[in-house]
Design an enzyme around this catalytic site. Sequence first.
Site, PDB file in Angstrom:
ATOM      1  N   HIS A   1      -9.801  -5.504  -3.450  1.00 50.90           N
ATOM      2  CA  HIS A   1      -8.756  -5.868  -2.697  1.00 50.90           C
ATOM      3  C   HIS A   1      -8.665  -5.982  -0.797  1.00 50.90           C
ATOM      4  O   HIS A   1      -9.248  -5.557  -0.304  1.00 50.90           O
ATOM      5  CB  HIS A   1      -7.488  -4.003  -2.879  1.00 50.90           C
ATOM      6  CG  HIS A   1      -8.231  -2.791  -2.605  1.00 50.90           C
ATOM      7  ND1 HIS A   1      -9.432  -2.680  -3.179  1.00 50.90           N
ATOM      8  CD2 HIS A   1      -8.856  -2.006  -1.798  1.00 50.90           C
ATOM      9  CE1 HIS A   1      -9.828  -1.315  -2.536  1.00 50.90           C
ATOM     10  NE2 HIS A   1      -9.337  -0.908  -1.229  1.00 50.90           N
TER      11      HIS A   1
ATOM     12  N   ASN B   1     -12.797  -3.505   1.967  1.00 52.10           N
ATOM     13  CA  ASN B   1     -13.790  -2.106   2.283  1.00 52.10           C
ATOM     14  C   ASN B   1     -15.162  -2.196   1.496  1.00 52.10           C
ATOM     15  O   ASN B   1     -14.567  -2.394   0.291  1.00 52.10           O
ATOM     16  CB  ASN B   1     -13.112  -1.174   2.518  1.00 52.10           C
ATOM     17  CG  ASN B   1     -12.760  -0.545   4.461  1.00 52.10           C
ATOM     18  OD1 ASN B   1     -13.120  -1.370   5.018  1.00 52.10           O
ATOM     19  ND2 ASN B   1     -11.104  -0.140   3.890  1.00 52.10           N
TER      20      ASN B   1
ATOM     21  N   HIS C   1      -6.769  -5.965   2.105  1.00 52.04           N
ATOM     22  CA  HIS C   1      -5.909  -5.308   3.066  1.00 52.04           C
ATOM     23  C   HIS C   1      -5.401  -6.507   3.813  1.00 52.04           C
ATOM     24  O   HIS C   1      -6.280  -7.128   4.466  1.00 52.04           O
ATOM     25  CB  HIS C   1      -6.905  -4.799   3.647  1.00 52.04           C
ATOM     26  CG  HIS C   1      -7.369  -2.973   3.085  1.00 52.04           C
ATOM     27  ND1 HIS C   1      -6.355  -2.022   3.145  1.00 52.04           N
ATOM     28  CD2 HIS C   1      -8.016  -2.712   2.468  1.00 52.04           C
ATOM     29  CE1 HIS C   1      -6.778  -0.882   2.335  1.00 52.04           C
ATOM     30  NE2 HIS C   1      -8.508  -1.683   1.726  1.00 52.04           N
TER      31      HIS C   1
ATOM     32  N   VAL D   1     -11.136   2.253  -4.104  1.00 47.80           N
ATOM     33  CA  VAL D   1     -10.175   1.971  -5.317  1.00 47.80           C
ATOM     34  C   VAL D   1     -11.078   1.247  -5.640  1.00 47.80           C
ATOM     35  O   VAL D   1     -11.402   0.301  -4.524  1.00 47.80           O
ATOM     36  CB  VAL D   1      -9.043   1.681  -5.400  1.00 47.80           C
ATOM     37  CG1 VAL D   1      -8.306   1.177  -6.755  1.00 47.80           C
ATOM     38  CG2 VAL D   1      -8.063   2.729  -4.781  1.00 47.80           C
TER      39      VAL D   1
ATOM     40  N   ASP E   1       0.430  -1.107   0.101  1.00 43.63           N
ATOM     41  CA  ASP E   1      -0.273   0.378   0.255  1.00 43.63           C
ATOM     42  C   ASP E   1       0.844   1.245   0.075  1.00 43.63           C
ATOM     43  O   ASP E   1       2.022   1.055   0.290  1.00 43.63           O
ATOM     44  CB  ASP E   1      -1.071  -0.655   1.407  1.00 43.63           C
ATOM     45  CG  ASP E   1      -1.857   1.098   1.175  1.00 43.63           C
ATOM     46  OD1 ASP E   1      -3.264   0.469   0.910  1.00 43.63           O
ATOM     47  OD2 ASP E   1      -1.983   2.081   1.376  1.00 43.63           O
ATOM     48  N   ILE E   2       0.188   2.488  -0.874  1.00 41.04           N
ATOM     49  CA  ILE E   2       0.976   3.657  -0.707  1.00 41.04           C
ATOM     50  C   ILE E   2       1.571   4.622   0.447  1.00 41.04           C
ATOM     51  O   ILE E   2       1.795   5.094   0.673  1.00 41.04           O
ATOM     52  CB  ILE E   2       0.972   4.271  -2.766  1.00 41.04           C
ATOM     53  CG1 ILE E   2       2.182   5.020  -2.543  1.00 41.04           C
ATOM     54  CG2 ILE E   2      -0.397   5.174  -1.854  1.00 41.04           C
ATOM     55  CD1 ILE E   2       1.811   5.734  -3.919  1.00 41.04           C
TER      56      ILE E   2
END
Length: 114
Positions: free
Chosen positions: A100, A87, A102, A96, A30-31
């Site tokens: 995805h 989420n 997490h 986004v 993750d950024i």
Amino acid sequence: MSDCLFCKIRDGEIPGDLVYEGDSVLAFNDINPQAPTHVLIIPREHIATLNDLEPKHSDVVGEMHLVAQQIARERDHAEDGYRTVFNCNAAAGQTVFHIHLHLLGGRNLGWPPG
Ligand code: 5GP
Ligand code: ZN
């Protein structure tokens, strides 16, 4: 999908710090990490939200969890514990719209989440 950030990472159009590449699943850091380990695990197929899952996606969703397990083991989080989170939509904070998972680990994680 052409304007999807995670499709662009999948296609190499924007850089991703990849930690796993499989036939149906990718994982990258993750950024904006929220824990020492914060990895995002995505299907190669564009699926916008959990609401869009269909029975045909059950294998890839299972694979995403096996990849999370593998990365957690590699990073020594398996015994201490770690968290996986999807989420879905605005109330959960999804930003986004390519699903995805997490993977968060490496610190104590509070419950309930915010
Ligand atoms: P969401 O809020 O949708 O569940 O999670 C989206 C996640 O994507 C956030 O944790 C955010 O930091 C991460 N993110 C947003 N843009 C980028 C990016 O360009 N590269 C990477 N690696 N992660 C990103
Ligand atoms: Zn996408």
